[in-house]
Design a protein around this motif. Sequence first.
Motif, PDB file in Angstrom:
ATOM      1  N   LEU A  18      -0.625  -4.437  -5.590  1.00  0.00           N
ATOM      2  CA  LEU A  18      -0.193  -3.075  -5.276  1.00  0.00           C
ATOM      3  C   LEU A  18      -1.413  -2.170  -5.260  1.00  0.00           C
ATOM      4  O   LEU A  18      -2.149  -2.103  -6.248  1.00  0.00           O
ATOM      5  N   ALA A  19      -1.627  -1.500  -4.138  1.00  0.00           N
ATOM      6  CA  ALA A  19      -2.691  -0.503  -4.034  1.00  0.00           C
ATOM      7  C   ALA A  19      -2.033   0.833  -3.712  1.00  0.00           C
ATOM      8  O   ALA A  19      -1.074   0.893  -2.948  1.00  0.00           O
ATOM      9  N   TYR A  20      -2.554   1.877  -4.323  1.00  0.00           N
ATOM     10  CA  TYR A  20      -2.030   3.211  -4.026  1.00  0.00           C
ATOM     11  C   TYR A  20      -3.209   4.160  -3.854  1.00  0.00           C
ATOM     12  O   TYR A  20      -4.285   3.972  -4.407  1.00  0.00           O
ATOM     13  N   LEU A  40       0.857  -1.181   0.000  1.00  0.00           N
ATOM     14  CA  LEU A  40       0.000   0.000   0.000  1.00  0.00           C
ATOM     15  C   LEU A  40       0.894   1.231   0.000  1.00  0.00           C
ATOM     16  O   LEU A  40       1.661   1.458   0.931  1.00  0.00           O
ATOM     17  N   LEU A  41       0.794   2.021  -1.079  1.00  0.00           N
ATOM     18  CA  LEU A  41       1.609   3.223  -1.236  1.00  0.00           C
ATOM     19  C   LEU A  41       0.713   4.447  -1.340  1.00  0.00           C
ATOM     20  O   LEU A  41      -0.450   4.340  -1.741  1.00  0.00           O
ATOM     21  N   SER A  42       1.255   5.591  -1.014  1.00  0.00           N
ATOM     22  CA  SER A  42       0.481   6.826  -1.134  1.00  0.00           C
ATOM     23  C   SER A  42       0.254   7.187  -2.598  1.00  0.00           C
ATOM     24  O   SER A  42      -0.766   7.757  -2.951  1.00  0.00           O
ATOM     25  N   THR A  63      11.023   6.048  -2.138  1.00  0.00           N
ATOM     26  CA  THR A  63      10.298   4.929  -1.532  1.00  0.00           C
ATOM     27  C   THR A  63       9.450   4.197  -2.558  1.00  0.00           C
ATOM     28  O   THR A  63       9.427   2.960  -2.593  1.00  0.00           O
ATOM     29  N   GLU A  64       8.753   4.952  -3.390  1.00  0.00           N
ATOM     30  CA  GLU A  64       7.902   4.338  -4.399  1.00  0.00           C
ATOM     31  C   GLU A  64       8.723   3.550  -5.414  1.00  0.00           C
ATOM     32  O   GLU A  64       8.363   2.436  -5.787  1.00  0.00           O
ATOM     33  N   PRO A 121      -0.160  11.220  -8.784  1.00  0.00           N
ATOM     34  CA  PRO A 121       0.141  10.810 -10.154  1.00  0.00           C
ATOM     35  C   PRO A 121       0.672   9.379 -10.225  1.00  0.00           C
ATOM     36  O   PRO A 121       1.049   8.798  -9.216  1.00  0.00           O
ATOM     37  N   GLU A 122       0.713   8.856 -11.432  1.00  0.00           N
ATOM     38  CA  GLU A 122       1.044   7.445 -11.646  1.00  0.00           C
ATOM     39  C   GLU A 122       2.274   7.279 -12.537  1.00  0.00           C
ATOM     40  O   GLU A 122       2.322   6.410 -13.398  1.00  0.00           O
ATOM     41  N   HIS A 123       3.290   8.087 -12.302  1.00  0.00           N
ATOM     42  CA  HIS A 123       4.477   8.066 -13.161  1.00  0.00           C
ATOM     43  C   HIS A 123       5.165   6.706 -13.204  1.00  0.00           C
ATOM     44  O   HIS A 123       5.745   6.335 -14.231  1.00  0.00           O
ATOM     45  N   LEU A 124       5.117   5.943 -12.120  1.00  0.00           N
ATOM     46  CA  LEU A 124       5.804   4.657 -12.067  1.00  0.00           C
ATOM     47  C   LEU A 124       4.962   3.479 -12.555  1.00  0.00           C
ATOM     48  O   LEU A 124       5.458   2.365 -12.654  1.00  0.00           O
ATOM     49  N   LEU A 125       3.714   3.708 -12.866  1.00  0.00           N
ATOM     50  CA  LEU A 125       2.829   2.612 -13.267  1.00  0.00           C
ATOM     51  C   LEU A 125       3.388   1.788 -14.426  1.00  0.00           C
ATOM     52  O   LEU A 125       3.312   0.557 -14.397  1.00  0.00           O
ATOM     53  N   PRO A 126       3.998   2.403 -15.443  1.00  0.00           N
ATOM     54  CA  PRO A 126       4.552   1.595 -16.541  1.00  0.00           C
ATOM     55  C   PRO A 126       5.709   0.682 -16.095  1.00  0.00           C
ATOM     56  O   PRO A 126       6.032  -0.274 -16.788  1.00  0.00           O
ATOM     57  N   GLU A 127       6.307   0.974 -14.952  1.00  0.00           N
ATOM     58  CA  GLU A 127       7.428   0.170 -14.455  1.00  0.00           C
ATOM     59  C   GLU A 127       6.966  -1.083 -13.718  1.00  0.00           C
ATOM     60  O   GLU A 127       7.761  -1.991 -13.474  1.00  0.00           O
ATOM     61  N   VAL A 128       5.689  -1.136 -13.331  1.00  0.00           N
ATOM     62  CA  VAL A 128       5.149  -2.272 -12.589  1.00  0.00           C
ATOM     63  C   VAL A 128       4.852  -3.403 -13.579  1.00  0.00           C
ATOM     64  O   VAL A 128       4.243  -3.170 -14.629  1.00  0.00           O
ATOM     65  N   ARG A 129       5.272  -4.613 -13.230  1.00  0.00           N
ATOM     66  CA  ARG A 129       5.031  -5.763 -14.105  1.00  0.00           C
ATOM     67  C   ARG A 129       3.542  -5.912 -14.392  1.00  0.00           C
ATOM     68  O   ARG A 129       2.698  -5.639 -13.538  1.00  0.00           O
ATOM     69  N   SER A 130       3.234  -6.378 -15.585  1.00  0.00           N
ATOM     70  CA  SER A 130       1.838  -6.491 -16.002  1.00  0.00           C
ATOM     71  C   SER A 130       1.073  -7.558 -15.221  1.00  0.00           C
ATOM     72  O   SER A 130      -0.155  -7.527 -15.168  1.00  0.00           O
ATOM     73  N   ASP A 131       1.776  -8.498 -14.594  1.00  0.00           N
ATOM     74  CA  ASP A 131       1.103  -9.550 -13.834  1.00  0.00           C
ATOM     75  C   ASP A 131       0.887  -9.186 -12.365  1.00  0.00           C
ATOM     76  O   ASP A 131       0.488 -10.021 -11.562  1.00  0.00           O
ATOM     77  N   VAL A 132       1.113  -7.919 -12.009  1.00  0.00           N
ATOM     78  CA  VAL A 132       0.833  -7.416 -10.662  1.00  0.00           C
ATOM     79  C   VAL A 132      -0.544  -6.757 -10.687  1.00  0.00           C
ATOM     80  O   VAL A 132      -0.804  -5.883 -11.519  1.00  0.00           O
TER      81      VAL A 132
END
Length: 82
Positions: free
Chosen positions: A35-37, A6-8, A15-16, A41-52
């Motif tokens: 992953l819940a936030y 759980l992230l802000s 940290t993110e 903004p969602e700048h890091l979303l493309p870095e998260v694996r698609s199976d998460v």
Amino acid sequence: MKTLFLLSGLQGGGTETKSVKIINELVGRGRSVSLAYLQGPEHLLPEVRSDVLTTCLHRKGKFSLSALRNLRRLVSEKKIEL
């Protein structure tokens, strides 16, 4: 075991960024990770694996009952143990 991070937000702070790296590594090792936030903004979303499983809780204000309900629903539906 199912793990929930759980992230802000996913704005790209230290940290993110580290959390996304840990999440991706755990999934790569076969762990079930969600992953819940709270809000963009969602700048890091493309870095998260698609199976998460990634969920925005859409927080409004400092304390958001709707975000809390969304989190509760996520934990219940995905059977995440607390």
